[in-house]
Design a protein around this motif. Sequence first.
Motif, PDB file in Angstrom:
ATOM      1  N   GLY A 181       0.768  -1.246   0.000  1.00  0.00           N
ATOM      2  CA  GLY A 181       0.000   0.000   0.000  1.00  0.00           C
ATOM      3  C   GLY A 181       0.791   1.283   0.000  1.00  0.00           C
ATOM      4  N   TYR A 182       2.109   1.214  -0.168  1.00  0.00           N
ATOM      5  CA  TYR A 182       2.917   2.429  -0.207  1.00  0.00           C
ATOM      6  C   TYR A 182       3.057   2.908  -1.647  1.00  0.00           C
ATOM      7  N   GLN A 183       2.752   4.181  -1.880  1.00  0.00           N
ATOM      8  CA  GLN A 183       2.963   4.761  -3.193  1.00  0.00           C
ATOM      9  C   GLN A 183       4.383   5.329  -3.274  1.00  0.00           C
ATOM     10  N   ASP A 204      -0.792  -0.352 -10.924  1.00  0.00           N
ATOM     11  CA  ASP A 204      -2.093   0.162 -10.473  1.00  0.00           C
ATOM     12  C   ASP A 204      -2.006   0.799  -9.090  1.00  0.00           C
ATOM     13  N   ASN A 205      -0.824   1.259  -8.723  1.00  0.00           N
ATOM     14  CA  ASN A 205      -0.654   2.013  -7.496  1.00  0.00           C
ATOM     15  C   ASN A 205      -0.562   3.501  -7.860  1.00  0.00           C
ATOM     16  N   ASN A 206      -0.225   4.328  -6.904  1.00  0.00           N
ATOM     17  CA  ASN A 206      -0.206   5.775  -7.109  1.00  0.00           C
ATOM     18  C   ASN A 206       1.207   6.314  -7.030  1.00  0.00           C
ATOM     19  N   ALA A 207       1.363   7.591  -7.374  1.00  0.00           N
ATOM     20  CA  ALA A 207       2.680   8.227  -7.304  1.00  0.00           C
ATOM     21  C   ALA A 207       2.516   9.735  -7.154  1.00  0.00           C
ATOM     22  N   ILE A 208       3.540  10.340  -6.538  1.00  0.00           N
ATOM     23  CA  ILE A 208       3.653  11.793  -6.429  1.00  0.00           C
ATOM     24  C   ILE A 208       4.948  12.198  -7.109  1.00  0.00           C
TER      25      ILE A 208
END
Length: 521
Positions: A181-183, A204-208
């Motif tokens: 669960g870590y982006q 399909d995870n997120n990023a900043i």
Amino acid sequence: MITENTKAILLLTSLFSSKEAKVCKPLSINEYGYFACWLHQNGYHPESLLDATRLTEIWMKWELPLSHAKAKKMVNFSRLDDTIDAIYDGRISALLNRGASLSLALEKWQSAGIWILDRSHSHYPKAFRGQLKHQSPAILFGVGNSELLLNRSIGFVGSRDCDSQDEQATANYVAKFSQHGYQVVSGGAKGVDSHAMEQSLKADNNAIGVMSDSLFKNSAVGQWRQYLKSGQLVLISPFYPESRFTPANAMARNKYIYLLSQATMVITSAEKGGTWSGAKENLYKGWVPLLVSAHKSPLQKGNHGLLSGEGLPKGYSLGHKVTPEASFESMIDIVKAFINPLQVSTEVESQQSQLGGIGGSGQDTLFSPDLFTEQNTQSTQKARIENQAELSETTLTIVELTESDEKESEVQLSTAIDDGSQDAVEFSGLEQDTISVNASIESETPDSSNLTMPLLDYFYKQLKILLTQNSNQPITQSEIAEQYPEFSIMGKTSLAKWLAHLVSEQKLIRPGRAKSYQLPD
């Protein structure tokens, strides 16, 4: 919608076109940081400057030395008098009289999907305010899903000039953290940065992405566009959205990657340049654990230095060695061991118990792999950042803080870019003269002279900085109490016991019978 307060902050701190750079000089990080603090202490807000009557009143009060007493006590910048002298009615009026330029810029930026956050917004990262205080960005520009700023992240930094071995190691690390669960948060640059972000997004995870140049152009880059539309990605920048690349901005953005993460992974580093300098700054200031990859033999020179201390100033903390074969649990244990004990407080336990009653089950709510649903991930991260910010802000009441300072916060940069063949700069001294020894006991790594209690380690490290800045002249117990108002709650007896313990451990000495202390020779 942009509030009047946000408009005033934009007028004070931002450019609205590249042509303005030659004729207009927005307030720097320290200038705005002090001015915002002064306004608040005297009962004003930035939007008060937009009222002609109040503006006249403000300048009349600004000329009174007594009106600066509280703000000067709170803001501990070097060359503060020079900072104050640079803020005068003619300059501020010229900045405020750019309403037409602001309107045109907002229309252009908003057409590209760019939004604007000031530090009062619920999505503004509280870790910025908690750690950077008067030097946190006054404004964040962004495009994409701003809610991702509340999620738990692992930072990834490294050379632009990385090879297939570096890319494979990056992919392995990203996959392990993504599964729990870590982006990813990184700088979006060619090489390790963009590879780490893409690996997270493709899973399909997120990023900043923290951009150092033209957020406006990056918002339309095909590499990111589909993920911006899907809500998996947010790109942010504290700089003018149409700014060109500058070494100073590339260096300045490093701190934001670290502060947005729970730990930052150095994939590959030279012994100079952006990655090396950013890692050194984090090791000095103790923001987050530094994980250093050892996927090559021999190690890259920068990686070796961050693990061994070679090339680092004496007394710096060291990075933690990890390999692509390491388990998620072993890496997250490093993060857990790093947490300031003050953050594991009754308030945090209360936050944990509200997340489905898990806090009462004996599991670690902040790091349990079973809690990584989207909802719990955001709630847990938000709770952790809020408690971190509350810890650091116990003695500060600031309405609006700061943007990036091109003079004092660039740490005397001559040139700097990310590691690679063009690397050219060493981080110079970490601006020790501008470090505020403030009242809060910040989340820092204990120094090598380890004591028996973690909280005491943090207090002792801060005390060493205070004594060093005072040329190790004896400092009284009363003067120490003034620097740490927390003891007004804990009691003077607690402070006396802490100091007595440090004396008994020979970490401090008393040069006479008086209650004064200094470091041993």
